[in-house]
Design a protein around this motif. Structure first.
Motif, PDB file in Angstrom:
ATOM      1  N   ALA A 115       4.103 -12.683 -15.378  1.00  0.00           N
ATOM      2  CA  ALA A 115       3.506 -12.517 -16.572  1.00  0.00           C
ATOM      3  C   ALA A 115       3.924 -10.988 -17.113  1.00  0.00           C
ATOM      4  CB  ALA A 115       1.806 -12.519 -16.258  1.00  0.00           C
ATOM      5  N   ALA A 116       3.478  -9.975 -16.348  1.00  0.00           N
ATOM      6  CA  ALA A 116       3.920  -8.669 -16.863  1.00  0.00           C
ATOM      7  C   ALA A 116       5.487  -8.664 -17.158  1.00  0.00           C
ATOM      8  CB  ALA A 116       3.574  -7.672 -15.357  1.00  0.00           C
ATOM      9  N   ALA A 117       6.273  -9.135 -16.401  1.00  0.00           N
ATOM     10  CA  ALA A 117       7.790  -9.165 -16.690  1.00  0.00           C
ATOM     11  C   ALA A 117       8.106  -9.664 -18.070  1.00  0.00           C
ATOM     12  CB  ALA A 117       8.646  -9.797 -15.745  1.00  0.00           C
ATOM     13  N   LEU A 118       7.482 -10.760 -18.327  1.00  0.00           N
ATOM     14  CA  LEU A 118       7.693 -11.510 -19.695  1.00  0.00           C
ATOM     15  C   LEU A 118       7.003 -10.823 -20.600  1.00  0.00           C
ATOM     16  CD1 LEU A 118       7.379 -15.259 -18.433  1.00  0.00           C
ATOM     17  CD2 LEU A 118       9.465 -13.836 -18.787  1.00  0.00           C
ATOM     18  N   ALA A 119       6.043  -9.982 -20.389  1.00  0.00           N
ATOM     19  CA  ALA A 119       5.525  -9.165 -21.561  1.00  0.00           C
ATOM     20  C   ALA A 119       5.788  -7.839 -21.749  1.00  0.00           C
ATOM     21  CB  ALA A 119       3.799  -9.265 -21.182  1.00  0.00           C
ATOM     22  N   ASP A 120       7.076  -7.553 -20.855  1.00  0.00           N
ATOM     23  CA  ASP A 120       7.317  -6.303 -20.733  1.00  0.00           C
ATOM     24  C   ASP A 120       6.718  -5.241 -20.535  1.00  0.00           C
ATOM     25  OD1 ASP A 120       9.728  -4.419 -20.670  1.00  0.00           O
ATOM     26  OD2 ASP A 120       9.671  -4.101 -22.719  1.00  0.00           O
ATOM     27  N   VAL A 121       5.738  -5.447 -19.555  1.00  0.00           N
ATOM     28  CA  VAL A 121       4.482  -4.361 -19.154  1.00  0.00           C
ATOM     29  C   VAL A 121       4.760  -4.072 -17.548  1.00  0.00           C
ATOM     30  CG1 VAL A 121       2.120  -4.168 -18.635  1.00  0.00           C
ATOM     31  CG2 VAL A 121       2.898  -5.317 -20.476  1.00  0.00           C
ATOM     32  N   PRO A 122       4.907  -2.838 -17.271  1.00  0.00           N
ATOM     33  CA  PRO A 122       4.939  -2.225 -15.707  1.00  0.00           C
ATOM     34  C   PRO A 122       4.238  -3.126 -14.924  1.00  0.00           C
ATOM     35  CG  PRO A 122       5.204  -0.459 -17.284  1.00  0.00           C
ATOM     36  CD  PRO A 122       4.667  -1.524 -18.140  1.00  0.00           C
ATOM     37  N   PHE A 123       4.542  -3.030 -13.575  1.00  0.00           N
ATOM     38  CA  PHE A 123       3.842  -3.997 -12.741  1.00  0.00           C
ATOM     39  C   PHE A 123       3.810  -3.410 -11.279  1.00  0.00           C
ATOM     40  CE2 PHE A 123       4.466  -6.746  -9.114  1.00  0.00           C
ATOM     41  CZ  PHE A 123       3.145  -7.469  -8.995  1.00  0.00           C
ATOM     42  N   ALA A 124       2.802  -3.452 -10.714  1.00  0.00           N
ATOM     43  CA  ALA A 124       2.778  -2.967  -9.118  1.00  0.00           C
ATOM     44  C   ALA A 124       1.602  -4.022  -8.430  1.00  0.00           C
ATOM     45  CB  ALA A 124       2.391  -1.605  -8.912  1.00  0.00           C
ATOM     46  N   GLU A 125       1.745  -4.049  -7.306  1.00  0.00           N
ATOM     47  CA  GLU A 125       0.820  -4.855  -6.487  1.00  0.00           C
ATOM     48  C   GLU A 125       0.223  -3.902  -5.163  1.00  0.00           C
ATOM     49  OE1 GLU A 125       0.400  -9.197  -3.990  1.00  0.00           O
ATOM     50  OE2 GLU A 125       2.527  -8.574  -4.713  1.00  0.00           O
ATOM     51  N   LEU A 126      -1.040  -4.141  -4.872  1.00  0.00           N
ATOM     52  CA  LEU A 126      -1.629  -3.283  -4.104  1.00  0.00           C
ATOM     53  C   LEU A 126      -2.746  -4.276  -3.203  1.00  0.00           C
ATOM     54  CD1 LEU A 126      -3.600   0.140  -4.574  1.00  0.00           C
ATOM     55  CD2 LEU A 126      -4.566  -1.681  -3.354  1.00  0.00           C
ATOM     56  N   ARG A 127      -2.361  -4.328  -1.902  1.00  0.00           N
ATOM     57  CA  ARG A 127      -3.027  -5.045  -1.059  1.00  0.00           C
ATOM     58  C   ARG A 127      -3.860  -4.106   0.119  1.00  0.00           C
ATOM     59  NH1 ARG A 127      -4.057  -9.977  -3.262  1.00  0.00           N
ATOM     60  NH2 ARG A 127      -2.372 -10.143  -4.860  1.00  0.00           N
ATOM     61  N   THR A 128      -5.087  -4.611   0.596  1.00  0.00           N
ATOM     62  CA  THR A 128      -5.468  -4.307   1.774  1.00  0.00           C
ATOM     63  C   THR A 128      -5.639  -5.292   2.945  1.00  0.00           C
ATOM     64  OG1 THR A 128      -7.814  -4.397   1.002  1.00  0.00           O
ATOM     65  CG2 THR A 128      -6.724  -2.292   0.910  1.00  0.00           C
ATOM     66  N   ILE A 129      -5.303  -4.907   3.770  1.00  0.00           N
ATOM     67  CA  ILE A 129      -5.387  -6.076   5.181  1.00  0.00           C
ATOM     68  C   ILE A 129      -6.458  -6.424   5.712  1.00  0.00           C
ATOM     69  CG2 ILE A 129      -3.968  -6.793   6.986  1.00  0.00           C
ATOM     70  CD1 ILE A 129      -2.276  -6.289   4.615  1.00  0.00           C
ATOM     71  N   SER A 130      -6.664  -7.903   5.446  1.00  0.00           N
ATOM     72  CA  SER A 130      -8.209  -8.204   5.972  1.00  0.00           C
ATOM     73  C   SER A 130      -8.022  -9.122   7.390  1.00  0.00           C
ATOM     74  CB  SER A 130      -8.955  -9.225   4.884  1.00  0.00           C
ATOM     75  OG  SER A 130      -7.906 -10.471   4.725  1.00  0.00           O
ATOM     76  N   ASN A 131      -6.745  -9.558   7.638  1.00  0.00           N
ATOM     77  CA  ASN A 131      -6.301 -10.403   8.956  1.00  0.00           C
ATOM     78  C   ASN A 131      -4.995 -10.286   9.142  1.00  0.00           C
ATOM     79  OD1 ASN A 131      -6.542 -12.313   6.085  1.00  0.00           O
ATOM     80  ND2 ASN A 131      -5.237 -13.138   7.676  1.00  0.00           N
ATOM     81  N   PRO A 132      -4.754 -10.441  10.482  1.00  0.00           N
ATOM     82  CA  PRO A 132      -3.306 -10.742  10.853  1.00  0.00           C
ATOM     83  C   PRO A 132      -2.940 -12.207  10.218  1.00  0.00           C
ATOM     84  CG  PRO A 132      -4.527 -11.041  12.882  1.00  0.00           C
ATOM     85  CD  PRO A 132      -5.604 -10.460  11.489  1.00  0.00           C
ATOM     86  N   ILE A 133      -1.536 -12.238   9.729  1.00  0.00           N
ATOM     87  CA  ILE A 133      -0.910 -13.571   9.642  1.00  0.00           C
ATOM     88  C   ILE A 133      -0.782 -14.201  10.807  1.00  0.00           C
ATOM     89  CG2 ILE A 133       0.899 -14.573   8.574  1.00  0.00           C
ATOM     90  CD1 ILE A 133       1.334 -12.189   6.886  1.00  0.00           C
ATOM     91  N   GLY A 134      -1.350 -15.442  10.999  1.00  0.00           N
ATOM     92  CA  GLY A 134      -0.851 -16.212  12.183  1.00  0.00           C
ATOM     93  C   GLY A 134      -1.869 -17.372  12.170  1.00  0.00           C
ATOM     94  N   PRO A 135      -2.084 -18.029  13.411  1.00  0.00           N
ATOM     95  CA  PRO A 135      -3.050 -19.117  13.587  1.00  0.00           C
ATOM     96  C   PRO A 135      -4.513 -18.818  12.978  1.00  0.00           C
ATOM     97  CG  PRO A 135      -1.757 -18.757  15.750  1.00  0.00           C
ATOM     98  CD  PRO A 135      -1.487 -17.475  14.600  1.00  0.00           C
ATOM     99  N   ARG A 136      -5.043 -19.675  12.203  1.00  0.00           N
ATOM    100  CA  ARG A 136      -6.247 -19.266  11.255  1.00  0.00           C
ATOM    101  C   ARG A 136      -7.523 -19.134  12.330  1.00  0.00           C
ATOM    102  NH1 ARG A 136      -7.894 -19.975   6.326  1.00  0.00           N
ATOM    103  NH2 ARG A 136     -10.168 -20.675   6.045  1.00  0.00           N
ATOM    104  N   ASP A 137      -7.865 -17.886  12.262  1.00  0.00           N
ATOM    105  CA  ASP A 137      -8.899 -17.654  13.206  1.00  0.00           C
ATOM    106  C   ASP A 137     -10.079 -16.570  12.717  1.00  0.00           C
ATOM    107  OD1 ASP A 137     -10.702 -16.657  15.415  1.00  0.00           O
ATOM    108  OD2 ASP A 137      -9.203 -15.277  16.175  1.00  0.00           O
TER     109      ASP A 137
END
Length: 216
Positions: free
Chosen positions: A173-195
Protein backbone atom coordinates in the motif's frame (compact mmCIF):
# COMPACT_ATOMS: atom_id res chain seq x y z
CA UNK A 1 1.52 17.20 5.15
CA UNK A 2 0.58 15.09 8.15
CA UNK A 3 3.02 13.25 10.36
CA UNK A 4 3.80 9.57 10.60
CA UNK A 5 1.10 6.90 10.23
CA UNK A 6 1.57 3.75 12.34
CA UNK A 7 -0.67 0.80 11.55
CA UNK A 8 -1.07 -2.24 13.77
CA UNK A 9 -3.13 -5.40 13.40
CA UNK A 10 -5.15 -5.25 16.62
CA UNK A 11 -6.20 -2.58 19.14
CA UNK A 12 -3.94 -3.99 21.89
CA UNK A 13 -0.89 -3.30 19.71
CA UNK A 14 -2.16 0.20 18.94
CA UNK A 15 -2.61 0.89 22.65
CA UNK A 16 0.93 -0.29 23.38
CA UNK A 17 2.31 2.00 20.68
CA UNK A 18 0.30 5.00 21.87
CA UNK A 19 1.53 4.45 25.44
CA UNK A 20 5.12 5.03 24.34
CA UNK A 21 4.73 7.84 21.83
CA UNK A 22 6.50 11.12 22.48
CA UNK A 23 5.40 12.84 19.25
CA UNK A 24 1.73 13.92 19.28
CA UNK A 25 1.67 14.22 15.48
CA UNK A 26 1.94 10.43 15.06
CA UNK A 27 -1.32 8.74 14.06
CA UNK A 28 -1.91 5.14 15.18
CA UNK A 29 -4.59 2.93 13.64
CA UNK A 30 -5.38 -0.78 14.05
CA UNK A 31 -6.28 -2.14 10.61
CA UNK A 32 -6.93 -5.87 11.06
CA UNK A 33 -5.13 -9.18 10.88
CA UNK A 34 -3.53 -10.53 7.71
CA UNK A 35 -1.85 -9.07 4.64
CA UNK A 36 -4.98 -8.50 2.55
CA UNK A 37 -6.94 -6.47 5.09
CA UNK A 38 -3.78 -4.62 6.15
CA UNK A 39 -3.08 -3.61 2.55
CA UNK A 40 -6.66 -2.52 1.86
CA UNK A 41 -7.07 -0.58 5.09
CA UNK A 42 -3.69 1.12 4.81
CA UNK A 43 -4.35 2.07 1.20
CA UNK A 44 -7.65 3.63 2.28
CA UNK A 45 -6.02 5.62 5.09
CA UNK A 46 -3.30 6.89 2.76
CA UNK A 47 -5.81 7.79 0.03
CA UNK A 48 -8.12 9.65 2.42
CA UNK A 49 -5.21 11.65 3.82
CA UNK A 50 -4.00 12.54 0.33
CA UNK A 51 -7.50 13.54 -0.77
CA UNK A 52 -7.77 15.82 2.26
CA UNK A 53 -4.53 17.53 1.27
CA UNK A 54 -2.68 16.18 4.31
CA UNK A 55 -0.73 13.14 3.07
CA UNK A 56 1.25 11.16 5.61
CA UNK A 57 5.00 11.56 5.31
CA UNK A 58 5.64 7.85 6.05
CA UNK A 59 3.93 4.69 7.29
CA UNK A 60 5.20 2.09 9.75
CA UNK A 61 3.74 -1.38 10.22
CA UNK A 62 4.18 -2.09 13.93
CA UNK A 63 3.22 -4.87 16.30
CA UNK A 64 4.32 -8.12 17.82
CA UNK A 65 5.52 -11.20 15.99
CA UNK A 66 7.33 -14.51 16.19
CA UNK A 67 11.10 -14.72 16.16
CA UNK A 68 13.44 -17.31 14.70
CA UNK A 69 15.28 -19.13 17.49
CA UNK A 70 18.97 -18.31 17.51
CA UNK A 71 18.43 -15.08 15.60
CA UNK A 72 16.32 -13.07 18.07
CA UNK A 73 14.99 -13.59 21.57
CA UNK A 74 11.56 -13.09 23.07
CA UNK A 75 11.18 -9.43 24.02
CA UNK A 76 13.64 -8.21 21.38
CA UNK A 77 12.90 -5.31 19.05
CA UNK A 78 13.20 -6.01 15.32
CA UNK A 79 13.46 -3.62 12.39
CA UNK A 80 12.82 -4.99 8.92
CA UNK A 81 15.31 -4.10 6.23
CA UNK A 82 12.69 -5.60 3.92
CA UNK A 83 9.26 -7.17 4.19
CA UNK A 84 8.81 -10.45 2.33
CA UNK A 85 5.63 -12.19 1.16
CA UNK A 86 7.01 -15.54 2.28
CA UNK A 87 4.17 -17.85 1.29
CA UNK A 88 3.15 -16.45 -2.10
CA UNK A 89 3.89 -19.30 -4.48
CA UNK A 90 3.14 -23.00 -4.78
CA UNK A 91 3.97 -26.20 -2.98
CA UNK A 92 5.56 -29.05 -4.92
CA UNK A 93 7.18 -32.42 -4.16
CA UNK A 94 10.54 -30.67 -4.51
CA UNK A 95 9.58 -27.91 -2.11
CA UNK A 96 8.21 -24.37 -2.23
CA UNK A 97 8.19 -22.58 -5.60
CA UNK A 98 8.21 -18.76 -5.37
CA UNK A 99 5.61 -17.00 -7.49
CA UNK A 100 8.34 -15.53 -9.70
CA UNK A 101 9.27 -19.03 -10.85
CA UNK A 102 5.67 -19.83 -11.76
CA UNK A 103 5.51 -17.23 -14.50
CA UNK A 104 3.17 -15.08 -12.43
CA UNK A 105 5.55 -12.40 -11.21
CA UNK A 106 3.81 -9.85 -8.96
CA UNK A 107 5.64 -6.84 -10.42
CA UNK A 108 2.73 -5.70 -12.60
CA UNK A 109 2.33 -2.60 -10.43
CA UNK A 110 6.04 -2.21 -9.80
CA UNK A 111 5.98 -4.08 -6.47
CA UNK A 112 7.70 -7.44 -6.10
CA UNK A 113 7.39 -10.17 -3.47
CA UNK A 114 9.98 -8.29 -1.39
CA UNK A 115 9.59 -4.62 -0.46
CA UNK A 116 12.63 -2.89 1.08
CA UNK A 117 12.25 -0.49 3.95
CA UNK A 118 12.81 3.15 3.11
CA UNK A 119 16.55 3.70 3.70
CA UNK A 120 16.21 7.10 5.36
CA UNK A 121 13.43 5.94 7.66
CA UNK A 122 15.33 2.77 8.56
CA UNK A 123 18.49 4.73 9.38
CA UNK A 124 16.51 7.01 11.70
CA UNK A 125 14.87 4.07 13.47
CA UNK A 126 18.19 2.25 13.84
CA UNK A 127 19.75 5.35 15.37
CA UNK A 128 16.88 5.65 17.84
CA UNK A 129 16.82 1.91 18.59
CA UNK A 130 20.49 0.81 18.52
CA UNK A 131 19.76 -2.49 20.27
CA UNK A 132 17.22 -3.55 17.65
CA UNK A 133 17.97 -6.51 15.40
CA UNK A 134 17.76 -5.69 11.69
CA UNK A 135 16.84 -8.27 9.06
CA UNK A 136 14.09 -9.56 6.83
CA UNK A 137 10.63 -9.86 8.38
CA UNK A 138 8.43 -12.45 6.70
CA UNK A 139 4.74 -11.89 6.11
CA UNK A 140 2.67 -15.07 6.23
CA UNK A 141 -1.02 -15.76 5.91
CA UNK A 142 -0.82 -18.62 8.39
CA UNK A 143 1.40 -18.43 11.46
CA UNK A 144 4.11 -21.11 11.41
CA UNK A 145 3.30 -23.79 13.99
CA UNK A 146 5.30 -26.97 13.38
CA UNK A 147 8.96 -27.90 13.64
CA UNK A 148 9.06 -29.02 10.01
CA UNK A 149 7.57 -25.83 8.59
CA UNK A 150 9.82 -23.73 10.83
CA UNK A 151 12.93 -25.47 9.55
CA UNK A 152 11.78 -25.12 5.96
CA UNK A 153 11.05 -21.41 6.37
CA UNK A 154 14.31 -20.72 8.20
CA UNK A 155 16.31 -22.54 5.53
CA UNK A 156 14.53 -20.71 2.73
CA UNK A 157 15.15 -17.33 4.40
CA UNK A 158 18.49 -17.59 6.23
CA UNK A 159 18.62 -13.88 7.06
CA UNK A 160 15.01 -13.56 8.23
CA UNK A 161 14.63 -12.69 11.90
CA UNK A 162 10.87 -12.69 12.43
CA UNK A 163 7.47 -13.39 10.95
CA UNK A 164 4.19 -11.53 11.21
CA UNK A 165 1.01 -11.23 9.17
CA UNK A 166 0.70 -7.63 7.95
CA UNK A 167 4.03 -6.03 6.98
CA UNK A 168 4.09 -6.91 3.30
CA UNK A 169 0.48 -5.78 2.85
CA UNK A 170 1.24 -2.40 4.42
CA UNK A 171 4.44 -2.17 2.38
CA UNK A 172 2.55 -2.68 -0.90
CA UNK A 173 0.00 0.00 0.00
CA UNK A 174 2.81 2.40 0.86
CA UNK A 175 4.77 1.62 -2.29
CA UNK A 176 1.76 2.20 -4.55
CA UNK A 177 1.08 5.51 -2.79
CA UNK A 178 4.77 6.48 -3.03
CA UNK A 179 4.98 6.83 0.76
CA UNK A 180 8.12 5.75 2.69
CA UNK A 181 7.63 2.50 4.63
CA UNK A 182 9.22 0.64 7.54
CA UNK A 183 8.26 -2.33 9.73
CA UNK A 184 8.87 -2.63 13.47
CA UNK A 185 8.17 -5.77 15.50
CA UNK A 186 8.73 -6.95 19.04
CA UNK A 187 9.06 -10.66 19.65
CA UNK A 188 6.32 -12.39 21.64
CA UNK A 189 7.19 -16.02 20.95
CA UNK A 190 9.70 -18.29 19.22
CA UNK A 191 8.62 -19.52 15.81
CA UNK A 192 7.94 -23.24 16.03
CA UNK A 193 5.44 -25.74 17.38
CA UNK A 194 2.45 -23.84 18.75
CA UNK A 195 2.93 -23.55 22.51
CA UNK A 196 0.94 -20.85 24.29
CA UNK A 197 3.02 -21.41 27.44
CA UNK A 198 6.05 -20.08 25.57
CA UNK A 199 4.34 -16.84 24.56
CA UNK A 200 5.38 -13.71 26.44
CA UNK A 201 2.76 -11.17 25.42
CA UNK A 202 3.36 -8.83 28.35
CA UNK A 203 7.07 -8.58 27.55
CA UNK A 204 6.38 -8.04 23.85
CA UNK A 205 3.83 -5.29 24.49
CA UNK A 206 6.19 -3.62 26.97
CA UNK A 207 8.95 -3.71 24.36
CA UNK A 208 6.55 -2.25 21.79
CA UNK A 209 5.79 0.64 24.13
CA UNK A 210 9.51 1.24 24.60
CA UNK A 211 10.16 1.12 20.87
CA UNK A 212 7.30 3.54 20.15
CA UNK A 213 9.37 6.40 21.52
CA UNK A 214 11.42 6.16 18.32
CA UNK A 215 8.37 6.82 16.14
CA UNK A 216 8.30 10.45 15.23
Amino acid sequence: MSGLLVVTAVPAEAEAVRAGLTDPSVTVRPVGVGPAVAAAATARLLALAEAAGRPYRAVVSAGIGGGFVGRVAVGDIVLADRSVAADVGAESPAGFIPVEELGMAPELLGVGRTVPADPTLLVALRAALPAATVGAVLTVGTVTGTAASTTTLADRHPDAVAEAMEGYGVAVAAALADVPFAELRTISNPIGPRDRAAWRMREAFAALTTAAAALR
